[in-house]
Motif scaffolding. Sequence first.
Motif, PDB file in Angstrom:
ATOM      1  N   ALA A   1       9.062  25.557 -38.456  1.00 13.19           N
ATOM      2  CA  ALA A   1       8.294  25.429 -37.221  1.00 13.19           C
ATOM      3  C   ALA A   1       9.222  25.707 -36.042  1.00 13.19           C
ATOM      4  O   ALA A   1      10.415  25.410 -36.079  1.00 13.19           O
ATOM      5  N   VAL A   2       8.648  26.283 -34.991  1.00 12.26           N
ATOM      6  CA  VAL A   2       9.370  26.511 -33.741  1.00 12.26           C
ATOM      7  C   VAL A   2       8.734  25.622 -32.683  1.00 12.26           C
ATOM      8  O   VAL A   2       7.523  25.675 -32.467  1.00 12.26           O
ATOM      9  N   LEU A   3       9.565  24.809 -32.026  1.00  9.18           N
ATOM     10  CA  LEU A   3       9.114  23.970 -30.916  1.00  9.18           C
ATOM     11  C   LEU A   3       9.628  24.570 -29.626  1.00  9.18           C
ATOM     12  O   LEU A   3      10.829  24.832 -29.504  1.00  9.18           O
ATOM     13  N   GLY A   4       8.760  24.753 -28.669  1.00 13.38           N
ATOM     14  CA  GLY A   4       9.209  25.265 -27.387  1.00 13.38           C
ATOM     15  C   GLY A   4       8.161  25.117 -26.317  1.00 13.38           C
ATOM     16  O   GLY A   4       6.984  24.896 -26.612  1.00 13.38           O
ATOM     17  N   ASP A   5       8.612  25.258 -25.078  1.00 10.62           N
ATOM     18  CA  ASP A   5       7.726  25.061 -23.935  1.00 10.62           C
ATOM     19  C   ASP A   5       7.241  26.363 -23.306  1.00 10.62           C
ATOM     20  O   ASP A   5       6.490  26.324 -22.337  1.00 10.62           O
ATOM     21  N   GLN A   6       7.664  27.511 -23.844  1.00 12.36           N
ATOM     22  CA  GLN A   6       7.266  28.778 -23.236  1.00 12.36           C
ATOM     23  C   GLN A   6       6.605  29.717 -24.253  1.00 12.36           C
ATOM     24  O   GLN A   6       7.136  29.947 -25.336  1.00 12.36           O
ATOM     25  N   MET A   7       5.480  30.268 -23.848  1.00 10.49           N
ATOM     26  CA  MET A   7       4.762  31.215 -24.692  1.00 10.49           C
ATOM     27  C   MET A   7       5.524  32.530 -24.826  1.00 10.49           C
ATOM     28  O   MET A   7       5.536  33.136 -25.891  1.00 10.49           O
ATOM     29  N   LEU A   8       6.159  32.976 -23.740  1.00  9.08           N
ATOM     30  CA  LEU A   8       6.788  34.298 -23.726  1.00  9.08           C
ATOM     31  C   LEU A   8       8.149  34.345 -24.408  1.00  9.08           C
ATOM     32  O   LEU A   8       8.697  35.425 -24.622  1.00  9.08           O
ATOM     33  N   THR A   9       8.702  33.198 -24.733  1.00 10.67           N
ATOM     34  CA  THR A   9       9.999  33.181 -25.411  1.00 10.67           C
ATOM     35  C   THR A   9       9.861  32.516 -26.771  1.00 10.67           C
ATOM     36  O   THR A   9      10.000  33.166 -27.802  1.00 10.67           O
TER      37      THR A   9
END
Length: 164
Positions: free
Chosen positions: A113-121
């Motif tokens: 899984a990838v956790l992140g706050d940005q859709m574009l990155t």
Amino acid sequence: MLNKLIPRRQVNSIYDLALDELWNEGIRGIITDLDNTLVGARVPLATPELVKWLDHLQSLGFKVVIVSNNNETRVSTFAKPLNVPYIHNARKPSVQSFSKAMEWMGLKPEQIAVLGDQMLTDVLGGNRMGLYTILVQPISLVDEGFFTRINRRLEKAARALMKK
């Protein structure tokens, strides 16, 4: 292209993740962004709450790698005290850093899984690799840098297009 910006799941915070559900879905590794995902962009070290969460995550058997577009000083200062492997200057959404993190974990794409706050990155990069993407709400928008603010505007436009 727009479908690559859509995460599999969205949560308000990493602390809202149902870790048992992820485990039951076969997720064994987590690639996580740093700034505005784990802590605010100007917070130099992990909070006690985050340390406890990371310890719990690892005690459950999850492997964790921090993948950040930020510089080595920022990322290493944060990650080394936690004994969490990291990749700095990741150039997300480029797939090279995601591939490297996958190799370090020794896991297949469907197990990560990838956790992140940005859709574009974070989301775009993870989806390009066939990973399970989870979008979290940013912790502190006021601390974001110039390029992140531009990304937020582009994300807003993409969301408007997706609603149509």
